[in-house]
Design a protein around this motif. Sequence first.
Motif, PDB file in Angstrom:
ATOM      1  N   GLY A  18       0.803  -1.212   0.000  1.00  0.00           N
ATOM      2  CA  GLY A  18       0.000   0.000   0.000  1.00  0.00           C
ATOM      3  C   GLY A  18       0.837   1.264   0.000  1.00  0.00           C
ATOM      4  N   VAL A  19       1.869   1.299   0.811  1.00  0.00           N
ATOM      5  CA  VAL A  19       2.730   2.487   0.888  1.00  0.00           C
ATOM      6  C   VAL A  19       3.480   2.684  -0.427  1.00  0.00           C
ATOM      7  CG1 VAL A  19       4.792   3.402   2.004  1.00  0.00           C
ATOM      8  CG2 VAL A  19       2.953   2.477   3.377  1.00  0.00           C
ATOM      9  N   THR A  20       4.010   1.607  -0.972  1.00  0.00           N
ATOM     10  CA  THR A  20       4.725   1.703  -2.243  1.00  0.00           C
ATOM     11  C   THR A  20       3.776   2.105  -3.371  1.00  0.00           C
ATOM     12  OG1 THR A  20       6.240  -0.011  -1.476  1.00  0.00           O
ATOM     13  CG2 THR A  20       6.259   0.490  -3.819  1.00  0.00           C
ATOM     14  N   GLY A  21       2.570   1.566  -3.354  1.00  0.00           N
ATOM     15  CA  GLY A  21       1.580   1.935  -4.363  1.00  0.00           C
ATOM     16  C   GLY A  21       1.190   3.394  -4.281  1.00  0.00           C
ATOM     17  N   LEU A  22       1.028   3.904  -3.069  1.00  0.00           N
ATOM     18  CA  LEU A  22       0.704   5.324  -2.913  1.00  0.00           C
ATOM     19  C   LEU A  22       1.816   6.206  -3.448  1.00  0.00           C
ATOM     20  CD1 LEU A  22      -0.943   5.430   0.621  1.00  0.00           C
ATOM     21  CD2 LEU A  22      -2.009   6.080  -1.539  1.00  0.00           C
ATOM     22  N   VAL A  23       3.044   5.865  -3.125  1.00  0.00           N
ATOM     23  CA  VAL A  23       4.174   6.672  -3.603  1.00  0.00           C
ATOM     24  C   VAL A  23       4.258   6.615  -5.127  1.00  0.00           C
ATOM     25  CG1 VAL A  23       6.690   6.834  -3.617  1.00  0.00           C
ATOM     26  CG2 VAL A  23       5.474   6.504  -1.469  1.00  0.00           C
ATOM     27  N   CYS A  24       4.084   5.427  -5.698  1.00  0.00           N
ATOM     28  CA  CYS A  24       4.168   5.295  -7.156  1.00  0.00           C
ATOM     29  C   CYS A  24       3.041   6.032  -7.860  1.00  0.00           C
ATOM     30  CB  CYS A  24       4.157   3.819  -7.561  1.00  0.00           C
ATOM     31  SG  CYS A  24       5.680   2.965  -7.167  1.00  0.00           S
ATOM     32  N   TRP A  25       1.838   5.995  -7.302  1.00  0.00           N
ATOM     33  CA  TRP A  25       0.706   6.674  -7.931  1.00  0.00           C
ATOM     34  C   TRP A  25       0.768   8.185  -7.769  1.00  0.00           C
ATOM     35  CZ3 TRP A  25      -4.501   3.687  -7.051  1.00  0.00           C
ATOM     36  CH2 TRP A  25      -4.613   2.707  -8.031  1.00  0.00           C
ATOM     37  N   LEU A  26       1.338   8.645  -6.687  1.00  0.00           N
ATOM     38  CA  LEU A  26       1.335  10.085  -6.439  1.00  0.00           C
ATOM     39  C   LEU A  26       2.509  10.816  -7.068  1.00  0.00           C
ATOM     40  CD1 LEU A  26       0.046  10.127  -2.774  1.00  0.00           C
ATOM     41  CD2 LEU A  26      -1.219  10.546  -4.865  1.00  0.00           C
ATOM     42  N   LEU A  27       3.476  10.087  -7.607  1.00  0.00           N
ATOM     43  CA  LEU A  27       4.576  10.729  -8.323  1.00  0.00           C
ATOM     44  C   LEU A  27       4.058  11.266  -9.653  1.00  0.00           C
ATOM     45  CD1 LEU A  27       7.512   8.254  -7.694  1.00  0.00           C
ATOM     46  CD2 LEU A  27       7.239  10.535  -6.749  1.00  0.00           C
ATOM     47  N   PRO A  28       4.632  12.366 -10.140  1.00  0.00           N
ATOM     48  CA  PRO A  28       4.167  12.889 -11.436  1.00  0.00           C
ATOM     49  C   PRO A  28       4.531  11.943 -12.571  1.00  0.00           C
ATOM     50  CG  PRO A  28       6.065  14.121 -10.648  1.00  0.00           C
ATOM     51  CD  PRO A  28       5.677  13.190  -9.550  1.00  0.00           C
ATOM     52  N   GLY A  29       3.716  11.965 -13.597  1.00  0.00           N
ATOM     53  CA  GLY A  29       3.949  11.110 -14.751  1.00  0.00           C
ATOM     54  C   GLY A  29       3.114   9.846 -14.669  1.00  0.00           C
ATOM     55  N   PRO A  30       3.180   9.027 -15.702  1.00  0.00           N
ATOM     56  CA  PRO A  30       2.396   7.792 -15.703  1.00  0.00           C
ATOM     57  C   PRO A  30       2.938   6.787 -14.687  1.00  0.00           C
ATOM     58  CG  PRO A  30       3.813   7.874 -17.625  1.00  0.00           C
ATOM     59  CD  PRO A  30       3.938   9.202 -16.938  1.00  0.00           C
ATOM     60  N   TRP A  31       2.048   6.003 -14.119  1.00  0.00           N
ATOM     61  CA  TRP A  31       2.462   5.041 -13.098  1.00  0.00           C
ATOM     62  C   TRP A  31       3.329   3.937 -13.693  1.00  0.00           C
ATOM     63  CZ3 TRP A  31       1.265  -0.052 -13.564  1.00  0.00           C
ATOM     64  CH2 TRP A  31       0.214  -0.391 -14.425  1.00  0.00           C
ATOM     65  N   GLN A  32       3.206   3.702 -15.007  1.00  0.00           N
ATOM     66  CA  GLN A  32       4.000   2.647 -15.630  1.00  0.00           C
ATOM     67  C   GLN A  32       5.501   2.941 -15.529  1.00  0.00           C
ATOM     68  OE1 GLN A  32       1.379   4.135 -17.088  1.00  0.00           O
ATOM     69  NE2 GLN A  32      -0.051   2.550 -17.730  1.00  0.00           N
ATOM     70  N   SER A  33       5.853   4.228 -15.489  1.00  0.00           N
ATOM     71  CA  SER A  33       7.276   4.571 -15.406  1.00  0.00           C
ATOM     72  C   SER A  33       7.857   4.303 -14.017  1.00  0.00           C
ATOM     73  CB  SER A  33       7.483   6.037 -15.782  1.00  0.00           C
ATOM     74  OG  SER A  33       6.845   6.876 -14.839  1.00  0.00           O
ATOM     75  N   THR A  34       7.012   4.094 -13.025  1.00  0.00           N
ATOM     76  CA  THR A  34       7.487   3.826 -11.666  1.00  0.00           C
ATOM     77  C   THR A  34       7.369   2.350 -11.290  1.00  0.00           C
ATOM     78  OG1 THR A  34       5.321   4.275 -10.681  1.00  0.00           O
ATOM     79  CG2 THR A  34       6.824   6.139 -10.923  1.00  0.00           C
ATOM     80  N   LEU A  35       7.020   1.507 -12.246  1.00  0.00           N
ATOM     81  CA  LEU A  35       6.772   0.105 -11.934  1.00  0.00           C
ATOM     82  C   LEU A  35       8.019  -0.619 -11.429  1.00  0.00           C
ATOM     83  CD1 LEU A  35       4.606  -2.044 -11.889  1.00  0.00           C
ATOM     84  CD2 LEU A  35       5.239  -2.653 -14.205  1.00  0.00           C
ATOM     85  N   VAL A  36       9.108  -0.558 -12.163  1.00  0.00           N
ATOM     86  CA  VAL A  36      10.332  -1.277 -11.765  1.00  0.00           C
ATOM     87  C   VAL A  36      10.930  -0.675 -10.488  1.00  0.00           C
ATOM     88  CG1 VAL A  36      12.671  -1.890 -12.455  1.00  0.00           C
ATOM     89  CG2 VAL A  36      10.795  -2.139 -14.075  1.00  0.00           C
ATOM     90  N   PRO A  37      11.084   0.664 -10.391  1.00  0.00           N
ATOM     91  CA  PRO A  37      11.588   1.204  -9.119  1.00  0.00           C
ATOM     92  C   PRO A  37      10.647   0.910  -7.952  1.00  0.00           C
ATOM     93  CG  PRO A  37      11.728   2.867 -10.832  1.00  0.00           C
ATOM     94  CD  PRO A  37      10.972   1.718 -11.402  1.00  0.00           C
ATOM     95  N   GLY A  38       9.349   0.847  -8.236  1.00  0.00           N
ATOM     96  CA  GLY A  38       8.395   0.534  -7.176  1.00  0.00           C
ATOM     97  C   GLY A  38       8.543  -0.877  -6.648  1.00  0.00           C
ATOM     98  N   VAL A  39       8.791  -1.825  -7.543  1.00  0.00           N
ATOM     99  CA  VAL A  39       8.990  -3.221  -7.118  1.00  0.00           C
ATOM    100  C   VAL A  39      10.269  -3.342  -6.287  1.00  0.00           C
ATOM    101  CG1 VAL A  39       9.460  -5.550  -7.955  1.00  0.00           C
ATOM    102  CG2 VAL A  39       7.653  -4.210  -8.991  1.00  0.00           C
TER     103      VAL A  39
END
Length: 87
Positions: A18-39
């Motif tokens: 949940g915390v990682t998902g919130l950070v990835c979704w709230l960053l600017p830009g599309p969420w797909q660009s944060t997928l690998v750093p988020g994992v």
Amino acid sequence: MWGRATAAAIPGFLLSAGVTGLVCWLLPGPWQSTLVPGVVAFFAVWMAAMAVAFQFRNGKRAWAWFGGGAVASLGALWLLQTLQWVR
């Protein structure tokens, strides 16, 4: 000890997601660009949650805090998606 370990494994996993998902979704830009750093960040956050779980006095407290945090973070993700603030 087993109570704290299971609290780190089950609600700690959900809290980290949940915390990682919130950070990835709230960053600017599309969420797909944060997928690998988020994992990658997810595993670091989950390991930190596992370390923190053993700082609680007993398993009940660890379950309560991690469970409450998991419900809050996943609820925030659900609310953001329901309100269509993120896509």
